[in-house]
Write an enzyme that holds these catalytic residues in place. Structure first.
Site, PDB file in Angstrom:
ATOM      1  N   VAL A 108     -10.260   8.109 -10.609  1.00  0.00           N
ATOM      2  CA  VAL A 108     -10.988   9.040 -11.471  1.00  0.00           C
ATOM      3  C   VAL A 108     -11.534   8.260 -12.655  1.00  0.00           C
ATOM      4  CG1 VAL A 108     -10.883  11.130 -12.868  1.00  0.00           C
ATOM      5  CG2 VAL A 108      -9.515  10.956 -10.777  1.00  0.00           C
ATOM      6  N   LYS A 131     -14.383  11.820  -9.596  1.00  0.00           N
ATOM      7  CA  LYS A 131     -13.308  11.479  -8.666  1.00  0.00           C
ATOM      8  C   LYS A 131     -13.937  10.780  -7.464  1.00  0.00           C
ATOM      9  CE  LYS A 131      -9.309  13.845  -6.583  1.00  0.00           C
ATOM     10  NZ  LYS A 131      -8.699  15.192  -6.410  1.00  0.00           N
ATOM     11  N   ASP A 183      -0.250  23.365  -3.273  1.00  0.00           N
ATOM     12  CA  ASP A 183       0.328  22.147  -3.852  1.00  0.00           C
ATOM     13  C   ASP A 183       0.467  22.287  -5.363  1.00  0.00           C
ATOM     14  OD1 ASP A 183       1.482  19.641  -3.695  1.00  0.00           O
ATOM     15  OD2 ASP A 183      -0.417  18.554  -3.758  1.00  0.00           O
TER      16      ASP A 183
END
Length: 516
Positions: free
Chosen positions: A2, A17, A114
């Site tokens: 990043v 990213k 997640d």
């Protein structure tokens, strides 16, 4: 990787990213690239202050990249690794902001899958922002198939570990893990993969208040419900989780400054008081009294209070009818949970008559069986009534009799009796009954001596099940363990549901004692 960039057209700092494209024969790396490509597709349709925005996506022969909102405040993971214990109010506000973002995503069919501290950024103003939707799944996506494990093990739900299909309740489990960690300084489940798998699926962690003595019991209840092994036993949605948590912790979640969200005490501000003119005289009223005199009346949040009562009883078999101005809760639950539920009500300042709560209390090993039974629990509007005839306790050799009002749709009745020693016997195995009628069960007949009360004595449970067709297979009145019954019930309920049949369950506590 990043990197920080600048949008030269609108002069906006952005995060870029970047991933290097792998060789086509590297299946694992190609899967990672597929998920990288999926992230802007999944999260690009989301627009919420608690979700880091994605502005653009591109590829060339060597790289793929996405341009994202720059969030410069660091991650929640970095904050937790400093080892400083967060204030209860700070913890609640961060979790509430995360849940609000998830509510937005879930309403649009996106499950993150997640949730963990490193995927929560903290902006300069303290606003938490969800990032990394790379393993998120939209309900209309076929990128991830059932049986594939996705997520970070310490925050994965039991159904994720089993490779089953997941829904929004897996994110609520992860928020429960995160809340537990922020409150106590440790994760509820830790260890090597095999040990972690066993803990997540089979063990219950200590209550947060066992590790930190300033946590209210009502907050314990909210956390432990989020960590229920079965998705059906968790909070049904993020908003219910928010309502129960803010009520249990008594935290005003309208505050959103960085000092209030993080572990920094705000500097006390001088109270100036109020200046009021009364008949030409000036009267100064101190801050506390002014707040009391001029704060607008706030109606109690009936829905949040009802959800907090339910949260206090993660084991209990409870049904609720909740409206904007009143609620009704009834069912059976352990003594300790009943005390927590009553404490929530006592602290809630509800006007008389707003909350109707009828709780039957037991002491016994029934909680492990309840997860299997809970999906079939009759709702209050199904008009399935069960009454144990006679004054409690029922003495040794007295007969157990039951009055039952059948729902208009049911024509079969099943009765099981669970004892405090863990045993269970089937009393009625699918006897036909007329829909909508009142039935007396247990009356002796020439060919039936009745159900006599016997040892062990204590608090037992009657489990009444009605259905619109045969339900549990007939196996005779031999003894069963409650675990065996729960397994058989789960299988029979799944078969009935798949066949489009209706099943409803109603429990009742039976107190038994020796002869006087």
């Amino acid at each position: 990787m990043v990197i920080e960039g600048l949008d030269r057209v609108i002069r906006r700092n952005v995060a870029i990213k970047v991933v290097r494209k792998p060789a086509l024969d590297d299946a694992e790396a190609m899967e990672i690239l597929a998920r990288f490509r999926q992230e802007p597709v999944t999260s690009g349709g989301l627009s919420h202050p608690g979700i880091a925005a994605i502005y653009d996506y591109g590829e060339d022969e060597r790289y793929a990249w996405m341009v994202m909102e720059m969030v410069s405040g660091g991650t929640l993971d970095s904050l937790l690794k400093k080892g400083d214990r967060l204030l209860l109010s700070s913890t609640v506000r961060i979790i509430v902001e995360v849940l609000r973002a998830l509510s937005h995503a879930h309403a649009r069919g996106v499950v993150h899958r997640d949730i963990k501290p490193s995927n929560i950024m903290l902006a300069d103003d303290g606003q938490p922002k969800l990032v990394d939707f790379g393993v998120a799944r939209a309900t209309n996506s076929d990128l991830t198939i059932q049986g594939t494990l996705m997520g970070t093990p310490s925050y994965m739900s039991p159904e994720q570990f089993r490779g089953e299909a997941v829904d929004a309740r897996a994110d609520l489990w992860a928020c429960g893990v995160l809340l537990y960690q922020m409150l106590t300084g440790r994760k509820p489940f830790e260890g090597e993969p095999a040990a972690l798998l066993h803990q997540v699926i089979s063990t219950v962690p200590p209550l947060p208040s066992d590790l930190r003595n300033d946590i209210p019991p009502a907050v314990d209840a909210v956390v432990m419900r989020a960590l229920s092994k079965s998705p059906h036993d968790r909070w049904p949605d993020a908003i219910s989780f928010i309502d129960a948590l803010t009520l249990a912790a008594k935290v005003d979640v309208t505050a959103s400054t960085r000092e209030e969200l993080l572990n920094r005490e705000a500097r006390p501000k001088r109270r100036l008081g109020w200046l009021i003119a009364v008949s030409g005289l000036s009267v100064v009223i101190s801050g506390a009294l002014a707040l009391h005199l001029f704060q607008p009346f706030r109606k109690p949040d009936v829905r949040a209070i009802a959800n907090a009562v339910l949260a206090a009883a993660p084991c209990g078999l409870l049904t609720a009818q909740i409206e904007e101005s009143s609620f009704s809760i009834e069912g059976v639950l352990p003594q300790t949970e009943a005390e927590r539920a009553r404490a929530v009500l006592a602290d809630s300042t509800l006007p008389p008559g707003v909350g109707r709560v009828h709780l039957d209390v037991f002491e016994g090993p029934f909680c492990s069986m309840f997860s299997a039974l809970r999906p079939a629990l009759a709702q209050q509007d199904e008009r399935l009534d069960l009454t144990v005839v006679g004054a409690m306790p029922l003495r040794h050799d007295q007969l157990l009799r039951l009055d039952v009002v059948m729902p208009a749709w049911a024509n079969y009745i099943h009765v099981a009796y669970a004892s405090s020693d863990g045993s269970l016997v089937l009393l009625e195995e699918g006897s036909p009954q007329a829909p909508g009628t009142r039935v007396r069960l247990g009356e002796p007949r020439p060919d039936f001596p009745g159900w006599a009360i016997d040892r062990p004595f204590g608090t037992d449970l009657v489990l009444l099940v009605v259905s619109d067709g045969p339900f549990l297979p007939v196996r005779g009145q031999q003894g069963h363990t409650q675990a065996e019954y729960a397994e058989n019930f789960t299988q029979a309920f799944r078969v009935a549901r798949d066949a489009g049949r209706r099943v409803a369950l109603r429990p009742a506590v039976v107190e038994t004692a020796p002869k006087e």
